[in-house]
Design a protein around this motif. Structure first.
Motif: not given
Ligand code: ADP
Ligand code: MG
Length: 690
Positions: A295-298, A326-328, A390-392, A545-547
């Motif tokens: 849960g890094k995105t939130i 996806q982040h967007f 910055i992700d990854e 990544v990340g999906v």
């Protein structure tokens, strides 16, 4: 002679040979001494054939007795029998026979290194070996013999181990007076050889103890300069001023209260840590580490919400377009609630659309800009950028990070990674950053069940997938794609798609996605997949990544043996993101001992830290980090996996020096400064060093 004299002054180096040395970066005596042996033979490291043990890796000194080509079921092999008076050992080659064939004569004395097998006697397949002189005998002389990494180029000008050693010996015979770069205090505190002693003993030492001390000193040097880079970067960030993002503002609360889940304790803890940093008027420089699905995105959304309460802008950069999109979409969903405008910037956008975004950005109408490395293009100008995420981040180069940060006035910086970096590497590669760790998964998670299967079992697996789809779950099938251009790999994915659609999964809605598709096509597919209009998605590794599709429960990976461990773990992380029981099926089509080990580890554990540790051991740091960073570690002798204690002492020494003398301007640091400028010249833009 001086250490800076050209090697041409040495007896055994003429005009032809000097060229070969130059091609290897060796111009001066100093350079020459930095051409380290790749192995040393000494009394304790050599084993008698009669004492060998199957499975062990070791070194043997023996004499060639017979050799020849031998026919086998599939072609032929080359065998050399060697003898050390205690027994006979067979060396086997299954390829390059034409080259190997001409290398041996009866009576040649060899130092052989490799893993011992047993099949009608001891044998080694594809051993490393070096020819020795008749009187090279570490056992009776007690000497330590260096073995150099000699390329064919050296051999083509008649430089073999014997001649190379002669050249080194001559160079060492002069009092070269190599200047010491450290103070006597640093040498004493860390029990280090002087550089002069180290460069002598790395080649010729009278004991193993001295050799090890030489190795330690030279490893220390390599770690020291990398840590120096980290120390300078950290110090230069600390000396900057920036806007304090002190106000909490209304957005954080609205968004966090609207979530349909409770944040984990770990998420709350890291948000707190980040908040404490950005309230400061010194830029944050923090790495957020958390396993896939933690849960890094939130966290990044809520931190952005905090920042945006201070009348500023936020930039989020991701390594792939799929991930950026996806982040967007995640950011937009949340920020729509508080009427903050989010925009997406990627490559290949329509001019008009791009212009309108850039315009909104300059005017401050766009609050959050999400994108790929398109963000670092020159015409991307913010009104007031104070937080960069910055992700990854390990997928980006040091300079790319610097370029994005330069778009604000010393903005706060948060890096995120799902690749848990082992501790020693973390202080090496991220040595300038503070660390926040999400060490807890959301409560609803059930560990993904992982199974390695043979292709024969696939029919059963397909039935299982049909069953899952009947229960309204989604599945993914991944094909390896090492290079986007590898046509055959792509063909495999396309073919599977056709085959599934027309034969195996006739009643199922199937999608195909790969790197060669147009962006719009990819988007369309990803959108339908996330809306559950596609049940089964065939993909190459673009999905990696990340999906985030919480409804997906099966991840089937074809040719699993071709993937690295971290990558497999990342792919597996695409399922098990919701409350449903999920499965990762690894199809093994070919086996090597290394790939079997990887697949075993995948079956055994879901722990990302453990996996990345193992991955690092199996692959080494260059590959572990991917191409982007590997140039950063130009180590000759240092070993990021094994040098833990040396790294820590070198780090302390480097940080102590920088603490007192940030730009290395003191006279006592002059030699350190010169060497630093020399080795890190291409990265100096990323730090402020003058
Ligand atoms: P990653 O750390 O791999 O980037 P994400 O941020 O994509 O993980 O989160 C994975 C999924 O978990 C998302 O669907 C997200 O909405 C959900 N999630 C995040 N935090 C929680 C939580 N505290 N409880 C339940 N689900 C959560
Ligand atoms: Mg993520």
């Amino acid at each position: 002679m001086k250490f800076s004299d050209p090697i041409t002054l040495l007896k055994n180096i003429g005009s032809k040979r000097v060229e070969v040395f130059n091609n290897h970066g060796i111009y001066t005596l100093y350079d020459l001494l930095y051409y380290f042996p790749r192995r040393h033979l000494d009394r304790t490291s050599v084993k008698k054939i009669k004492d060998l043990i199957k499975g062990e890796s070791c070194t043997i000194i023996a004499t060639v007795q017979t050799f020849g080509v031998k026919p086998i079921r599939k072609g032929k092999m080359y065998q050399v029998m060697v003898n050390d008076k205690s027994g006979i050992l067979t060396l086997n080659w299954f390829n390059s026979i034409r080259i190997i064939k001409n290398l041996f004569k009866v009576g040649d004395k060899l130092a052989i290194h490799g893993k011992i097998d047993w099949f009608h006697g001891f044998s080694i397949t594809h051993p490393e070996f070096d020819k020795l002189e008749k009187n090279d005998d570490p056992i009776s002389t007690g000497e330590v013999i260096p073995l150099y990494p000699l390329t064919n180029e050296f051999k083509s000008v008649g430089i073999d181990q014997r001649i190379f050693r002669k050249i080194i010996k001559e160079a060492l015979s002069y009092k070269l007076n190599i200047p010491e770069i450290y103070s006597s205090e640093v040498l004493k505190n860390n029990a280090l050889f002087s550089l002069s002693e180290a460069l002598q003993n790395i080649h010729y030492s009278s004991s193993n103890k001295k050799l090890n001390k030489a190795i330690k000193r030279l490893k220390f040097d390599e770690h020291f300069f990398l840590q120096l880079f980290m120390a300078i970067r950290k110090k230069s960030i600390k000396s900057l001023g920036t806007k304090s993002l002190n106000d909490i503002g209304p957005y954080f609360r609205t968004i966090s209260e609207s979530l349909n889940f409770e944040l984990t304790g770990a998420q709350k803890k890291v948000i707190q840590e980040i908040h404490t940093d950005i309230k400061n008027n010194v830029p944050m420089n923090r790495l957020l580490q958390g396993d896939v699905g933690s849960g890094k995105t939130i966290v990044s959304i809520l931190v952005s919400a905090l920042a945006l309460g201070n009348n500023t802008q936020v930039a989020i950069m991701a390594p792939t377009e799929i991930l950026a999109r996806q982040h967007f979409s995640s950011f937009k969903t949340e920020f729509d609630k508080v009427k903050i405008s989010c925009a997406l910037l990627v490559g290949n956008m329509k001019k008009k659309e791009r212009f309108s975004i850039l315009n909104g950005l300059v005017l401050g109408k766009v609050g959050v800009l999400v994108g790929t490395h398109a963000l670092i293009q020159e015409d991307v100008i913010f009104k007031s950028l104070n937080l960069v995420i910055i992700d990854e981040q390990h997928r980006f180069g040091v300079n790319q990070r610097a370029q994005l940060l330069n778009k604000g006035e010393n903005p706060h910086f948060l890096a995120m990674t799902a690749t848990p970096i082992p501790r020693t590497l973390s202080i090496t590669y991220n040595g300038d950053m503070e660390l926040s760790i999400i060490d807890e998964l959301p409560k609803n998670r059930i560990p993904v069940i992982t199974k390695v299967v043979k292709p024969q079992r696939l029919i059963k697996v397909f039935n299982f997938i049909k069953d899952q789809i009947k229960q309204n779950h989604q599945c993914m099938v991944i094909y390896p794609l090492v290079e986007e251009s590898e046509k055959s790999d792509l063909a495999a994915a396309v073919q599977a798609y056709e085959n599934f659609k027309t034969k195996i999964f006739k009643k199922v809605s199937i999608g195909l996605i790969h790197g060669k598709m147009k962006t719009e096509e990819k988007d369309l597919i990803m959108n339908s997949f996330s809306k559950n209009e596609i049940n089964l998605l065939i993909s190459t590794t673009v999905i990696e990544v990340g999906v985030d599709i919480p409804n997906a429960t099966v991840m089937l990976i074809e040719h699993a043996e071709r993937f690295g461990l971290t990558q497999l773990h990342q792919l597996r992380g695409r399922v098990g993101r919701g409350a449903e029981k999920s499965y990762c099926i690894l199809v093994k089509r070919k086996a090597t001992s290394n790939s079997n080990k990887r697949l075993d580890i995948m079956e055994e554990t879901n722990d990302g830290f453990l996996i990345s540790d193992e991955d690092l051991k199996l692959r080494g740091p260059g590959e572990f980090f991917g191409i982007k960073q590997s140039g950063f570690f130009k180590f000759k002798i240092a070993d990021l996996v094994r040098d833990g204690p040396i790294i820590r002492t070198a780090r302390k020494a480097a940080f102590d020096i920088v603490e007192k003398d940030k730009n290395l301007k003191r006279k006592s640091n002059k030699l350190i400064r010169n060497k630093f400028l020399n080795e890190y010249s291409q990265y100096l833009d990323a730090i402020s060093f003058s």
